[in-house]
Design an enzyme around this catalytic site. Structure first.
Site, PDB file in Angstrom:
ATOM      1  N   ASN A  18       3.538  29.871  34.481  1.00  0.00           N
ATOM      2  CA  ASN A  18       4.964  30.167  34.600  1.00  0.00           C
ATOM      3  C   ASN A  18       5.209  31.523  33.941  1.00  0.00           C
ATOM      4  O   ASN A  18       5.192  31.624  32.715  1.00  0.00           O
ATOM      5  CB  ASN A  18       5.763  29.047  33.912  1.00  0.00           C
ATOM      6  CG  ASN A  18       7.250  29.360  33.851  1.00  0.00           C
ATOM      7  OD1 ASN A  18       7.734  30.291  34.489  1.00  0.00           O
ATOM      8  ND2 ASN A  18       7.985  28.563  33.070  1.00  0.00           N
ATOM      9  N   TRP A  19       5.418  32.517  34.778  1.00  0.00           N
ATOM     10  CA  TRP A  19       5.559  33.885  34.244  1.00  0.00           C
ATOM     11  C   TRP A  19       6.928  34.128  33.616  1.00  0.00           C
ATOM     12  O   TRP A  19       7.150  35.184  33.014  1.00  0.00           O
ATOM     13  CB  TRP A  19       5.319  34.919  35.359  1.00  0.00           C
ATOM     14  CG  TRP A  19       3.921  34.927  35.908  1.00  0.00           C
ATOM     15  CD1 TRP A  19       2.868  34.135  35.532  1.00  0.00           C
ATOM     16  CD2 TRP A  19       3.421  35.779  36.946  1.00  0.00           C
ATOM     17  NE1 TRP A  19       1.756  34.432  36.278  1.00  0.00           N
ATOM     18  CE2 TRP A  19       2.066  35.443  37.153  1.00  0.00           C
ATOM     19  CE3 TRP A  19       3.989  36.790  37.734  1.00  0.00           C
ATOM     20  CZ2 TRP A  19       1.274  36.093  38.111  1.00  0.00           C
ATOM     21  CZ3 TRP A  19       3.206  37.426  38.692  1.00  0.00           C
ATOM     22  CH2 TRP A  19       1.850  37.078  38.861  1.00  0.00           C
ATOM     23  N   LYS A  20       7.849  33.203  33.805  1.00  0.00           N
ATOM     24  CA  LYS A  20       9.211  33.338  33.261  1.00  0.00           C
ATOM     25  C   LYS A  20       9.795  34.706  33.674  1.00  0.00           C
ATOM     26  O   LYS A  20       9.535  35.163  34.786  1.00  0.00           O
ATOM     27  CB  LYS A  20       9.203  33.122  31.745  1.00  0.00           C
ATOM     28  CG  LYS A  20       8.554  31.778  31.382  1.00  0.00           C
ATOM     29  CD  LYS A  20       8.748  31.349  29.960  1.00  0.00           C
ATOM     30  CE  LYS A  20       8.073  30.008  29.736  1.00  0.00           C
ATOM     31  NZ  LYS A  20       8.255  29.472  28.392  1.00  0.00           N
ATOM     32  N   HIS A  33      13.234  23.072  33.818  1.00  0.00           N
ATOM     33  CA  HIS A  33      12.532  23.620  32.662  1.00  0.00           C
ATOM     34  C   HIS A  33      13.479  23.584  31.461  1.00  0.00           C
ATOM     35  O   HIS A  33      14.694  23.800  31.607  1.00  0.00           O
ATOM     36  CB  HIS A  33      12.087  25.059  32.958  1.00  0.00           C
ATOM     37  CG  HIS A  33      11.151  25.580  31.915  1.00  0.00           C
ATOM     38  ND1 HIS A  33      11.602  26.057  30.701  1.00  0.00           N
ATOM     39  CD2 HIS A  33       9.808  25.674  31.872  1.00  0.00           C
ATOM     40  CE1 HIS A  33      10.562  26.421  29.968  1.00  0.00           C
ATOM     41  NE2 HIS A  33       9.458  26.195  30.662  1.00  0.00           N
ATOM     42  N   GLU A  66      14.128  25.640  29.247  1.00  0.00           N
ATOM     43  CA  GLU A  66      14.928  26.861  29.068  1.00  0.00           C
ATOM     44  C   GLU A  66      16.156  26.836  29.972  1.00  0.00           C
ATOM     45  O   GLU A  66      17.228  27.323  29.596  1.00  0.00           O
ATOM     46  CB  GLU A  66      14.048  28.096  29.332  1.00  0.00           C
ATOM     47  CG  GLU A  66      13.100  28.350  28.158  1.00  0.00           C
ATOM     48  CD  GLU A  66      11.800  29.030  28.514  1.00  0.00           C
ATOM     49  OE1 GLU A  66      11.678  29.599  29.619  1.00  0.00           O
ATOM     50  OE2 GLU A  66      10.862  28.987  27.681  1.00  0.00           O
ATOM     51  N   GLU A  90       6.642  18.875  28.522  1.00  0.00           N
ATOM     52  CA  GLU A  90       6.722  20.088  27.697  1.00  0.00           C
ATOM     53  C   GLU A  90       7.602  19.789  26.489  1.00  0.00           C
ATOM     54  O   GLU A  90       8.835  19.884  26.587  1.00  0.00           O
ATOM     55  CB  GLU A  90       7.340  21.238  28.504  1.00  0.00           C
ATOM     56  CG  GLU A  90       6.515  21.665  29.691  1.00  0.00           C
ATOM     57  CD  GLU A  90       6.706  23.142  30.018  1.00  0.00           C
ATOM     58  OE1 GLU A  90       5.695  23.838  30.144  1.00  0.00           O
ATOM     59  OE2 GLU A  90       7.852  23.619  30.117  1.00  0.00           O
ATOM     60  N   GLY A 101       6.609  28.310  23.380  1.00  0.00           N
ATOM     61  CA  GLY A 101       6.753  29.667  22.878  1.00  0.00           C
ATOM     62  C   GLY A 101       6.756  29.763  21.360  1.00  0.00           C
ATOM     63  O   GLY A 101       7.092  30.797  20.800  1.00  0.00           O
ATOM     64  N   SER A 123       2.636  26.211  24.395  1.00  0.00           N
ATOM     65  CA  SER A 123       1.649  26.985  23.632  1.00  0.00           C
ATOM     66  C   SER A 123       0.198  26.647  23.996  1.00  0.00           C
ATOM     67  O   SER A 123      -0.669  26.595  23.125  1.00  0.00           O
ATOM     68  CB  SER A 123       1.889  26.815  22.128  1.00  0.00           C
ATOM     69  OG  SER A 123       3.179  27.282  21.777  1.00  0.00           O
ATOM     70  N   GLY A 171       2.862  29.205  29.762  1.00  0.00           N
ATOM     71  CA  GLY A 171       3.820  30.302  29.710  1.00  0.00           C
ATOM     72  C   GLY A 171       3.132  31.583  29.262  1.00  0.00           C
ATOM     73  O   GLY A 171       2.454  32.260  30.041  1.00  0.00           O
ATOM     74  N   GLY A 172       3.264  31.901  27.992  1.00  0.00           N
ATOM     75  CA  GLY A 172       2.766  33.170  27.450  1.00  0.00           C
ATOM     76  C   GLY A 172       1.328  33.506  27.841  1.00  0.00           C
ATOM     77  O   GLY A 172       1.042  34.648  28.229  1.00  0.00           O
TER      78      GLY A 172
HETATM   79  P1  13P Z   1       4.378  28.786  26.344  1.00  0.00           P
HETATM   80  O1  13P Z   1       3.004  28.495  26.921  1.00  0.00           O
HETATM   81  O2  13P Z   1       4.664  30.221  26.200  1.00  0.00           O
HETATM   82  O3  13P Z   1       4.622  27.973  25.104  1.00  0.00           O
HETATM   83  O4  13P Z   1       5.443  28.256  27.437  1.00  0.00           O
HETATM   84  C1  13P Z   1       5.310  26.986  27.937  1.00  0.00           C
HETATM   85  C2  13P Z   1       6.242  26.827  29.066  1.00  0.00           C
HETATM   86  O5  13P Z   1       7.447  26.792  28.887  1.00  0.00           O
HETATM   87  C3  13P Z   1       5.682  26.757  30.419  1.00  0.00           C
HETATM   88  O6  13P Z   1       6.650  26.413  31.349  1.00  0.00           O
END
Ligand code: 13P
Length: 262
Positions: A13-15, A99, A101, A171, A177, A217, A238-239
């Protein structure tokens, strides 16, 4: 319950990252060292603006494409929104829904998630529905009730046939994050519970095939231990999905665990 063998499913997920030129470079790096599609299922989830370009680059590679969100209406005066059909048109097979977020920053509630999941299924997309507890809920012993509540409210009223297309992502909000990861035991317990919920509601066969991803993470250094948990079928990253080496590193660690224990 013995689940049938599944390939590790690794989604990035590149956000809100990656312009088109940046996306091109990242995809090139990923394709250079990606495991074969019969070994692991990879899915890239870029921002909307990079979807068409990434779709072109992924053609014929076996790596899938997903959207980060969709609106529940099919068309109309909804400035800024994107429909399921538009995502299909751009080359997507999957879409993230709910998600944390989106829930936290954009006020999405369970009704929103339900409507979006329904819209995704109607458009022929596989929704990846994200659920998970906050730190306060975990500390108060409320993790399992929270997961049950989200499972029921986000996915109420779907048939078993529809549910066969739904992917769940556990999640924990406190692990996203933050650098904090659920321990394999914590994640394994939540995943086992989610699979039991599938089983109670939709039966054994569907539960055994359900894909349940862990997110929060995830990095190469923790993905081997996490993937060894029997009910963790892959990761929503994510990251660490923003660099080819770490994204592929996670896939390779999952594969190593897969060969050893699954
Ligand atoms: P991180 O891997 O950056 O913690 O993000 C997880 C995430 O929200 C994937 O959708």
């Amino acid at each position: 319950m013995t689940a049938p063998r599944r390939r590790p499913f690794i989604a990035g997920n590149w956000k809100m990252h990656m312009t088109v030129p940046e996306a091109r470079a990242l995809v090139a790096g990923i394709l250079e060292s990606a495991p074969r599609p019969d070994e692991a299922e990879l899915l890239l989830i870029p921002p909307f603006t990079a979807l068409t370009e990434v779709a072109k680059l992924l053609q014929g590679t076996g790596v899938g494409l997903g959207g980060q969100d969709l609106f529940w209406e099919e068309r109309g005066a909804f400035t800024g929104e994107v429909s399921g059909a538009m995502l299909r048109d751009a080359g997507c097979s999957h879409v993230l829904v709910g998600h944390s977020e989106r829930r936290r920053l954009f006020g999405e509630d369970e009704d929103t998630v339900l409507k979006k999941t329904r819209a995704a299924l109607k458009a022929g997309l596989r929704p990846i529905v994200c659920i998970g507890e906050t730190l306060e809920e975990r500390r108060a012993g409320g993790t399992i009730p929270r997961l049950d509540h989200q499972f029921d409210a986000d996915l109420g009223g779907f048939t078993a046939e529809e549910m066969a297309s739904v992917i769940l992502a556990y999640e924990p909000v406190w692990a996203i994050g933050t650098g904090l990861t659920a321990t394999p035991a914590q994640a394994g317990e939540a995943h086992a519970h989610i699979r039991r919920r599938f089983e109670e509601k939709y039966g054994n066969a569907l539960a055994a095939c359900a894909i349940i991803l862990y997110g929060g993470s995830v990095k190469p250094a923790n993905s081997y231990e996490l993937y060894r948990e029997k009910n963790i079928d892959g990761f929503l990253v994510g990251g660490a999905s923003l660099e080819a080496d770490s994204f592929i590193g996670i896939a390779r660690e999952a594969l190593r665990a897969d060969r050893e224990v699954k």
